[in-house]
Write a protein that holds these residues in place. Structure first.
Motif, PDB file in Angstrom:
ATOM      1  N   PRO A   8       0.859  -1.102   0.019  1.00  0.00           N
ATOM      2  CA  PRO A   8       0.038   0.099  -0.195  1.00  0.00           C
ATOM      3  C   PRO A   8       0.768   1.363  -0.098  1.00  0.00           C
ATOM      4  O   PRO A   8       2.008   1.318   0.061  1.00  0.00           O
ATOM      5  CB  PRO A   8      -0.673  -0.203   1.334  1.00  0.00           C
ATOM      6  N   GLY A   9       0.208   2.395  -0.289  1.00  0.00           N
ATOM      7  CA  GLY A   9       1.003   3.693  -0.136  1.00  0.00           C
ATOM      8  C   GLY A   9       0.840   4.509  -1.531  1.00  0.00           C
ATOM      9  O   GLY A   9       1.459   5.554  -1.662  1.00  0.00           O
ATOM     10  N   TRP A  10       0.594   3.685  -2.681  1.00  0.00           N
ATOM     11  CA  TRP A  10       0.581   4.419  -3.955  1.00  0.00           C
ATOM     12  C   TRP A  10      -0.620   5.056  -4.075  1.00  0.00           C
ATOM     13  O   TRP A  10      -1.700   4.534  -3.889  1.00  0.00           O
ATOM     14  CB  TRP A  10       0.950   3.332  -5.096  1.00  0.00           C
ATOM     15  N   GLU A  11      -0.386   6.202  -4.855  1.00  0.00           N
ATOM     16  CA  GLU A  11      -1.830   6.918  -5.433  1.00  0.00           C
ATOM     17  C   GLU A  11      -2.335   5.891  -6.429  1.00  0.00           C
ATOM     18  O   GLU A  11      -1.908   5.264  -7.231  1.00  0.00           O
ATOM     19  CB  GLU A  11      -1.546   8.088  -6.078  1.00  0.00           C
ATOM     20  N   GLN A 104     -13.367   6.705   0.180  1.00  0.00           N
ATOM     21  CA  GLN A 104     -12.411   7.852   0.389  1.00  0.00           C
ATOM     22  C   GLN A 104     -11.753   8.157   1.694  1.00  0.00           C
ATOM     23  O   GLN A 104     -12.591   8.326   2.596  1.00  0.00           O
ATOM     24  CB  GLN A 104     -12.520   9.163  -0.455  1.00  0.00           C
ATOM     25  N   SER A 105     -10.533   8.154   1.794  1.00  0.00           N
ATOM     26  CA  SER A 105     -10.127   8.585   3.357  1.00  0.00           C
ATOM     27  C   SER A 105      -9.289   9.750   3.404  1.00  0.00           C
ATOM     28  O   SER A 105      -8.774  10.104   2.517  1.00  0.00           O
ATOM     29  CB  SER A 105      -9.026   7.274   3.642  1.00  0.00           C
ATOM     30  N   PRO A 108      -4.057  10.927   7.068  1.00  0.00           N
ATOM     31  CA  PRO A 108      -2.624  10.623   6.670  1.00  0.00           C
ATOM     32  C   PRO A 108      -2.299   9.457   5.848  1.00  0.00           C
ATOM     33  O   PRO A 108      -2.580   8.276   6.354  1.00  0.00           O
ATOM     34  CB  PRO A 108      -1.620  10.869   8.003  1.00  0.00           C
ATOM     35  N   ILE A 109      -1.394   9.192   5.092  1.00  0.00           N
ATOM     36  CA  ILE A 109      -1.150   8.123   4.151  1.00  0.00           C
ATOM     37  C   ILE A 109      -0.487   7.083   4.909  1.00  0.00           C
ATOM     38  O   ILE A 109      -0.741   6.016   4.639  1.00  0.00           O
ATOM     39  CB  ILE A 109      -0.040   8.655   3.246  1.00  0.00           C
ATOM     40  N   GLU A 110       0.343   7.548   5.929  1.00  0.00           N
ATOM     41  CA  GLU A 110       0.726   6.578   6.927  1.00  0.00           C
ATOM     42  C   GLU A 110      -0.283   5.661   7.784  1.00  0.00           C
ATOM     43  O   GLU A 110       0.029   4.423   7.927  1.00  0.00           O
ATOM     44  CB  GLU A 110       2.008   7.088   7.931  1.00  0.00           C
ATOM     45  N   THR A 111      -1.197   6.351   8.092  1.00  0.00           N
ATOM     46  CA  THR A 111      -2.229   5.834   8.644  1.00  0.00           C
ATOM     47  C   THR A 111      -2.954   4.947   7.794  1.00  0.00           C
ATOM     48  O   THR A 111      -3.477   3.815   8.158  1.00  0.00           O
ATOM     49  CB  THR A 111      -3.376   6.824   9.264  1.00  0.00           C
ATOM     50  N   GLN A 112      -3.256   5.423   6.576  1.00  0.00           N
ATOM     51  CA  GLN A 112      -3.922   4.579   5.731  1.00  0.00           C
ATOM     52  C   GLN A 112      -3.333   3.166   5.271  1.00  0.00           C
ATOM     53  O   GLN A 112      -3.935   2.305   5.023  1.00  0.00           O
ATOM     54  CB  GLN A 112      -4.087   5.285   4.309  1.00  0.00           C
ATOM     55  N   VAL A 113      -1.556   3.298   5.252  1.00  0.00           N
ATOM     56  CA  VAL A 113      -1.142   2.029   4.807  1.00  0.00           C
ATOM     57  C   VAL A 113      -1.279   1.100   5.970  1.00  0.00           C
ATOM     58  O   VAL A 113      -1.418  -0.053   5.657  1.00  0.00           O
ATOM     59  CB  VAL A 113       0.409   2.467   4.739  1.00  0.00           C
TER      60      VAL A 113
END
Length: 155
Positions: A8-11, A104-105, A108-113
């Motif tokens: 995870p982590g990519w747009e 959609q979230s 922060p991206i780190e949390t989404q990962v």
């Protein structure tokens, strides 16, 4: 079905090929065991241990409706498409189990990962240890979008 590698982590707008290249070149990255292959869609090329459908041949199940394959390549594409549908179903089950992944979230991206990794881990644990999952019996919303994509198995 279980997830064996998650990156995870990519747009969402990044081309899948770029994500795959990144997954392969990482030191702890995606490794394909000897004698195994990963299926990729028609946006990729056939390369070592990654199988894409044959180009210039019918490759979507809905194009085979009421038609039998005429060539070995078309037959391969039918089987490939069936397997891809199973993979898509696994993603549908994941999003059905964890509704936070379906929308959609704004976190922060780190949390989404971390959330994605946790959901995939929990999905795998459920698949491994729970014999009956009622989620698998319910029709998925994505199934309605794929109407006509299913092919009756002739085996």
């Amino acid at each position: 079905m279980q997830f064996i590698y998650v990156l995870p982590g990519w747009e969402g707008s990044v081309h899948d090929g770029r994500v795959l290249r990144d997954a392969i070149i990482r030191p702890d990255g995606l490794k394909v065991p000897q004698g195994c292959y990963y299926l990729v869609d028609s946006g990729y090329y056939n390369v070592d241990r990654f199988l894409a459908p044959f180009r210039g041949q019918r490759c979507h199940l809905n194009k085979f409706h009421d038609h039998r394959p005429h060539t070995a390549e078309e037959y391969f594409n039918i089987k490939h498409s069936k397997a891809i549908n199973m993979i898509e179903r696994c993603f549908g089950l994941l999003k059905g189990q964890w509704k936070t992944l379906a929308s959609q979230s704004f976190l922060p991206i780190e949390t989404q990962v971390c959330i994605i990794l946790a959901c995939c881990l929990l999905h795998n644990l459920i698949q491994k240890y729970i014999i009956f999952d009622p989620q698998e019996l319910e029709p998925l919303e994505e199934d309605n979008d794929m109407e006509g994509e299913h092919f009756e198995d002739d085996e």
